[in-house]
Design a protein around this motif. Structure first.
Motif, PDB file in Angstrom:
ATOM      1  N   TRP A   1       0.828  -1.208   0.000  1.00  0.00           N
ATOM      2  CA  TRP A   1       0.000   0.000   0.000  1.00  0.00           C
ATOM      3  C   TRP A   1       0.863   1.258   0.000  1.00  0.00           C
ATOM      4  CZ3 TRP A   1      -0.686   4.150   3.298  1.00  0.00           C
ATOM      5  CH2 TRP A   1      -1.804   4.947   3.036  1.00  0.00           C
ATOM      6  N   ALA A   2       1.900   1.281   0.861  1.00  0.00           N
ATOM      7  CA  ALA A   2       2.771   2.466   0.917  1.00  0.00           C
ATOM      8  C   ALA A   2       3.480   2.680  -0.412  1.00  0.00           C
ATOM      9  CB  ALA A   2       3.782   2.311   2.052  1.00  0.00           C
ATOM     10  N   TRP A   3       3.851   1.594  -1.070  1.00  0.00           N
ATOM     11  CA  TRP A   3       4.527   1.694  -2.376  1.00  0.00           C
ATOM     12  C   TRP A   3       3.595   2.313  -3.418  1.00  0.00           C
ATOM     13  CZ3 TRP A   3       9.611  -0.149  -2.708  1.00  0.00           C
ATOM     14  CH2 TRP A   3      10.192  -0.125  -3.979  1.00  0.00           C
ATOM     15  N   LYS A   4       2.327   1.872  -3.416  1.00  0.00           N
ATOM     16  CA  LYS A   4       1.359   2.416  -4.375  1.00  0.00           C
ATOM     17  C   LYS A   4       1.073   3.891  -4.103  1.00  0.00           C
ATOM     18  CE  LYS A   4      -0.911  -2.047  -5.093  1.00  0.00           C
ATOM     19  NZ  LYS A   4      -2.167  -2.829  -4.868  1.00  0.00           N
ATOM     20  N   GLN A   5       0.990   4.254  -2.817  1.00  0.00           N
ATOM     21  CA  GLN A   5       0.759   5.655  -2.481  1.00  0.00           C
ATOM     22  C   GLN A   5       1.917   6.527  -2.944  1.00  0.00           C
ATOM     23  OE1 GLN A   5      -2.016   7.235  -0.761  1.00  0.00           O
ATOM     24  NE2 GLN A   5      -2.894   5.334  -1.537  1.00  0.00           N
ATOM     25  N   ALA A   6       3.139   6.004  -2.838  1.00  0.00           N
ATOM     26  CA  ALA A   6       4.294   6.755  -3.309  1.00  0.00           C
ATOM     27  C   ALA A   6       4.210   7.000  -4.816  1.00  0.00           C
ATOM     28  CB  ALA A   6       5.580   6.006  -2.966  1.00  0.00           C
ATOM     29  N   ASP A   7       3.687   6.027  -5.571  1.00  0.00           N
ATOM     30  CA  ASP A   7       3.507   6.223  -7.009  1.00  0.00           C
ATOM     31  C   ASP A   7       2.521   7.346  -7.290  1.00  0.00           C
ATOM     32  OD1 ASP A   7       5.289   4.229  -7.676  1.00  0.00           O
ATOM     33  OD2 ASP A   7       3.762   2.669  -7.788  1.00  0.00           O
ATOM     34  N   LEU A   8       1.433   7.424  -6.499  1.00  0.00           N
ATOM     35  CA  LEU A   8       0.444   8.483  -6.691  1.00  0.00           C
ATOM     36  C   LEU A   8       1.020   9.850  -6.348  1.00  0.00           C
ATOM     37  CD1 LEU A   8      -2.737   6.749  -5.195  1.00  0.00           C
ATOM     38  CD2 LEU A   8      -2.156   7.037  -7.602  1.00  0.00           C
ATOM     39  N   ILE A   9       1.785   9.907  -5.268  1.00  0.00           N
ATOM     40  CA  ILE A   9       2.366  11.189  -4.856  1.00  0.00           C
ATOM     41  C   ILE A   9       3.415  11.647  -5.854  1.00  0.00           C
ATOM     42  CG2 ILE A   9       3.739  12.311  -3.048  1.00  0.00           C
ATOM     43  CD1 ILE A   9       2.320  10.547  -1.038  1.00  0.00           C
ATOM     44  N   ALA A  10       4.079  10.719  -6.525  1.00  0.00           N
ATOM     45  CA  ALA A  10       5.098  11.088  -7.501  1.00  0.00           C
ATOM     46  C   ALA A  10       4.527  11.923  -8.641  1.00  0.00           C
ATOM     47  CB  ALA A  10       5.762   9.828  -8.063  1.00  0.00           C
ATOM     48  N   GLU A  11       3.217  11.839  -8.864  1.00  0.00           N
ATOM     49  CA  GLU A  11       2.587  12.607  -9.932  1.00  0.00           C
ATOM     50  C   GLU A  11       2.268  14.039  -9.526  1.00  0.00           C
ATOM     51  OE1 GLU A  11      -0.837  10.376 -10.932  1.00  0.00           O
ATOM     52  OE2 GLU A  11       0.263   8.572 -11.561  1.00  0.00           O
ATOM     53  N   LEU A  12       2.426  14.369  -8.228  1.00  0.00           N
ATOM     54  CA  LEU A  12       2.108  15.711  -7.747  1.00  0.00           C
ATOM     55  C   LEU A  12       3.261  16.666  -8.032  1.00  0.00           C
ATOM     56  CD1 LEU A  12       0.563  14.813  -4.263  1.00  0.00           C
ATOM     57  CD2 LEU A  12      -0.660  15.383  -6.365  1.00  0.00           C
ATOM     58  N   PRO A  13       2.972  17.972  -8.144  1.00  0.00           N
ATOM     59  CA  PRO A  13       4.051  18.950  -8.312  1.00  0.00           C
ATOM     60  C   PRO A  13       4.970  18.975  -7.092  1.00  0.00           C
ATOM     61  CG  PRO A  13       1.904  19.897  -8.847  1.00  0.00           C
ATOM     62  CD  PRO A  13       1.633  18.581  -8.207  1.00  0.00           C
ATOM     63  N   ASP A  14       6.234  19.253  -7.301  1.00  0.00           N
ATOM     64  CA  ASP A  14       7.222  19.400  -6.228  1.00  0.00           C
ATOM     65  C   ASP A  14       7.377  18.134  -5.401  1.00  0.00           C
ATOM     66  OD1 ASP A  14       7.567  22.082  -6.959  1.00  0.00           O
ATOM     67  OD2 ASP A  14       5.905  22.712  -5.661  1.00  0.00           O
ATOM     68  N   ALA A  15       7.125  16.970  -5.990  1.00  0.00           N
ATOM     69  CA  ALA A  15       7.243  15.725  -5.241  1.00  0.00           C
ATOM     70  C   ALA A  15       8.659  15.158  -5.241  1.00  0.00           C
ATOM     71  CB  ALA A  15       6.284  14.681  -5.810  1.00  0.00           C
ATOM     72  N   GLN A  16       9.543  15.726  -6.043  1.00  0.00           N
ATOM     73  CA  GLN A  16      10.894  15.195  -6.127  1.00  0.00           C
ATOM     74  C   GLN A  16      11.599  15.296  -4.778  1.00  0.00           C
ATOM     75  OE1 GLN A  16      12.107  13.765  -8.820  1.00  0.00           O
ATOM     76  NE2 GLN A  16      14.120  13.306  -7.941  1.00  0.00           N
ATOM     77  N   ASP A  17      12.240  14.205  -4.350  1.00  0.00           N
ATOM     78  CA  ASP A  17      13.034  14.143  -3.115  1.00  0.00           C
ATOM     79  C   ASP A  17      12.198  14.355  -1.855  1.00  0.00           C
ATOM     80  OD1 ASP A  17      15.554  13.777  -4.442  1.00  0.00           O
ATOM     81  OD2 ASP A  17      15.455  15.882  -5.014  1.00  0.00           O
ATOM     82  N   SER A  18      10.919  14.048  -1.926  1.00  0.00           N
ATOM     83  CA  SER A  18      10.058  14.210  -0.746  1.00  0.00           C
ATOM     84  C   SER A  18       9.764  12.853  -0.119  1.00  0.00           C
ATOM     85  CB  SER A  18       8.752  14.900  -1.129  1.00  0.00           C
ATOM     86  OG  SER A  18       8.029  14.132  -2.071  1.00  0.00           O
ATOM     87  N   SER A  19       9.143  12.867   1.062  1.00  0.00           N
ATOM     88  CA  SER A  19       8.803  11.655   1.802  1.00  0.00           C
ATOM     89  C   SER A  19       7.307  11.590   2.025  1.00  0.00           C
ATOM     90  CB  SER A  19       9.520  11.636   3.156  1.00  0.00           C
ATOM     91  OG  SER A  19      10.915  11.511   2.998  1.00  0.00           O
ATOM     92  N   PHE A  20       6.795  10.380   2.117  1.00  0.00           N
ATOM     93  CA  PHE A  20       5.375  10.142   2.374  1.00  0.00           C
ATOM     94  C   PHE A  20       5.196   9.783   3.841  1.00  0.00           C
ATOM     95  CE2 PHE A  20       1.914   6.768   2.240  1.00  0.00           C
ATOM     96  CZ  PHE A  20       0.901   7.692   2.424  1.00  0.00           C
ATOM     97  N   ILE A  21       4.280  10.493   4.537  1.00  0.00           N
ATOM     98  CA  ILE A  21       4.018  10.279   5.959  1.00  0.00           C
ATOM     99  C   ILE A  21       2.563   9.839   6.120  1.00  0.00           C
ATOM    100  CG2 ILE A  21       4.170  11.232   8.276  1.00  0.00           C
ATOM    101  CD1 ILE A  21       6.816  11.229   6.738  1.00  0.00           C
ATOM    102  N   PRO A  22       2.292   8.530   6.225  1.00  0.00           N
ATOM    103  CA  PRO A  22       0.915   8.074   6.405  1.00  0.00           C
ATOM    104  C   PRO A  22       0.465   8.221   7.863  1.00  0.00           C
ATOM    105  CG  PRO A  22       2.382   6.202   6.238  1.00  0.00           C
ATOM    106  CD  PRO A  22       3.237   7.418   6.055  1.00  0.00           C
ATOM    107  N   ILE A  23      -0.739   8.728   8.044  1.00  0.00           N
ATOM    108  CA  ILE A  23      -1.325   8.908   9.371  1.00  0.00           C
ATOM    109  C   ILE A  23      -2.161   7.671   9.706  1.00  0.00           C
ATOM    110  CG2 ILE A  23      -2.810  10.343  10.812  1.00  0.00           C
ATOM    111  CD1 ILE A  23      -0.216  11.700   9.984  1.00  0.00           C
ATOM    112  N   VAL A  24      -1.791   6.957  10.745  1.00  0.00           N
ATOM    113  CA  VAL A  24      -2.492   5.749  11.182  1.00  0.00           C
ATOM    114  C   VAL A  24      -3.428   6.121  12.319  1.00  0.00           C
ATOM    115  CG1 VAL A  24      -2.246   3.400  12.050  1.00  0.00           C
ATOM    116  CG2 VAL A  24      -0.503   4.361  10.529  1.00  0.00           C
ATOM    117  N   LEU A  25      -4.710   5.764  12.184  1.00  0.00           N
ATOM    118  CA  LEU A  25      -5.720   6.101  13.189  1.00  0.00           C
ATOM    119  C   LEU A  25      -6.343   4.835  13.757  1.00  0.00           C
ATOM    120  CD1 LEU A  25      -7.551   8.979  11.273  1.00  0.00           C
ATOM    121  CD2 LEU A  25      -5.909   9.247  13.129  1.00  0.00           C
TER     122      LEU A  25
END
Length: 486
Positions: free
Chosen positions: A189-213
């Protein structure tokens, strides 16, 4: 971060290898990526003379003396401050506090811990009956919460996590090539979310922080008069599971939801049930709104290793037992929150997953009655995840290990099934005799390291998670013929 080929980052470690998407690279406060190996900037030191919200050190120590140490009454505080004010008139000065109300207000503004608590109220705004109005329609329901963004940033900046936190998705394999699933960021799931975020502007060299509730309504009876509490907990998916299990501040309380009440006449009404569901989702949407803008636009935060990084937030798993899952996913009790399989035909050919896109389409095209009866969808309640990007509640629902696996499978299913089987096969008297023999065998299990001793078998009323796990170990007895024979 997210546009590097999978095969480009492979590291060998103890005869195993790990595929890692390029994690968020350290940067400066302006977002400029630092060269590899660059040291983190020195930490900023706060002013030693900052006593906010108090005027100065004298005001802080006075408040501590009057309120905490002496526990002085409000009347005596006012008398003391009036005498103090009179003594300062000649000098044109005033005491640190005007009266006891000013003192109490300042104490209330004191930030205790990392993030202060806030609250808001919600109320019913739908149509009302022509006659007497139920009390729940006119009540204001108060929700207490802490800023989830601030809590997540504090976890990222915790120096104790600096060597046990992952800023990018990973896939780890053993020496035999088999996948190793150990931490949350190592899942698909985290890998797939990273693919989606890669399509956003300014996503280069950024990190994904998932919020677990996670949430679980509970009743506290000791010295509270059977009060209901509805806590919601928060964590981030980047920390290793060992940190989360070790209770090292990787899980924190983020909110107390409201528990609306009604009299018995209206408790089961359709309007009240709908209001409770929508209150739950509206509350969560309001609590989490500080994260919404930073799910599509990056923000720069300081992490526990001292470096700044560019991050994107996102909603991660929601951990709950089954009744809570049905509420969170807006499905009818008895239906699966993940797929459309009926509870009496789990392997049916018509069963499919419940993607958010299909659910939204069905809500628009079908009547509420058909949605409820044929598809198990509560069509008149909008899940809170619909207010956030890349969030599909049917993908985010995660099982509650305690209630659904440990207590659910072992106690509520296996133990209960065995007891019913014995009763149906041998009758009440013989079944009671067999159960007594089972308890005796559990009680005589010899002591052993990390093995709990049950002196009276399993015949206790309230099972905790530790009880269930310990009883699983003690119940691994060798089968002896004749236990269930006449």
């Amino acid at each position: 971060m997210l546009q590097l080929p999978v095969s480009s980052l492979v590291s060998l470690r103890f005869c195993s290898f790990k595929l890692t998407r390029k994690p968020g690279r350290p940067c400066d406060e302006e977002g400029t990526v630092l060269p590899y190996g660059a040291p983190p900037p020195p930490p900023s030191s706060g002013s030693q003379n900052d006593w906010t919200p108090y005027q100065d050190r004298v005001a802080f120590e006075l408040a501590e003396l009057l309120y905490k140490k002496e526990q002085m009454s409000a009347g005596n505080i006012d008398a003391l401050l009036q005498l103090w004010s009179a003594s300062l008139l000649a000098h044109g000065d005033s005491p640190p506090f005007r009266n006891h109300n000013d003192l109490y207000d300042t104490i209330d503004d004191t930030v205790v811990g990392s993030v202060s608590w806030s609250c808001f109220s919600l109320a019913y705004d739908g149509p009302r009956p022509s006659g007497a109005t139920p009390s729940w329609m006119s009540d204001k329901h108060t929700i207490y919460y802490r800023d989830p963004r601030a809590l997540a940033v504090n976890m990222l900046g915790n120096p104790g996590f600096k060597s046990e936190i992952m800023f990018g998705p990973t896939r780890q394999f053993g020496h035999d090539g088999r996948r190793i699933l150990r931490d949350f960021m190592g899942g698909d799931w985290a890998w797939k979310q990273a693919d989606l975020i890669a399509e956003l502007p300014d996503a280069q060299d950024s990190s994904f922080i998932p919020i677990v509730l996670g949430s679980d309504k509970t009743t506290v009876s000791v010295a509270t008069g059977q009060n209901e509490y509805y806590p919601v907990y928060l964590s981030i998916g980047n920390v290793c599971n060992s940190v989360r299990r070790a209770h090292r501040d990787a899980v924190t309380l983020v909110a107390f939801l409201a528990c609306p009440k009604s009299n018995k006449k209206h408790a089961n009404s359709a309007d009240f049930r709908k209001f409770r569901r929508q209150l739950f989702h509206s509350s969560l949407s309001r609590i989490l709104r500080s994260l919404r803008s930073e799910m599509t636009e990056p923000v720069i935060v300081r992490c526990g290793d001292g470096h700044f990084r560019k991050i994107f937030f996102g909603l991660g798993p929601y951990i709950a037992d089954y009744p809570e899952q049905a509420l969170v996913a807006s499905v009818v009790q008895g239906w699966c929150p993940i797929c459309t399989a009926p509870n009496k035909d789990l392997d049916g050919e018509d069963a499919n997953r419940r993607p958010r896109s299909i659910t939204d389409y069905m809500v628009r095209e079908f009547e509420l009655g058909a949605l409820w009866e044929d598809y198990g969808i509560v069509g008149d309640v909008v899940p809170f995840t619909n207010d956030f990007p890349r969030a599909d509640i049917h993908e985010l629902v995660a099982p509650d290990i305690l209630h659904q696996l440990i207590k659910g499978i072992f106690k509520d299913h296996l133990v209960t099934w065995v007891e019913k089987y014995l009763t149906r096969t041998f009758g009440d008297a013989k079944a009671a005799e067999v159960v007594t023999e089972i308890d005796r065998r559990i009680a005589v299990v010899p002591p052993f390291s990390k093995l709990r001793h049950f002196h009276e078998g399993r015949g206790f009323k309230q099972w905790t998670g530790d009880d269930s796990k310990a009883l699983m170990k003690a119940s691994r007895l060798e089968y002896r013929p004749g236990l269930c024979t006449d």
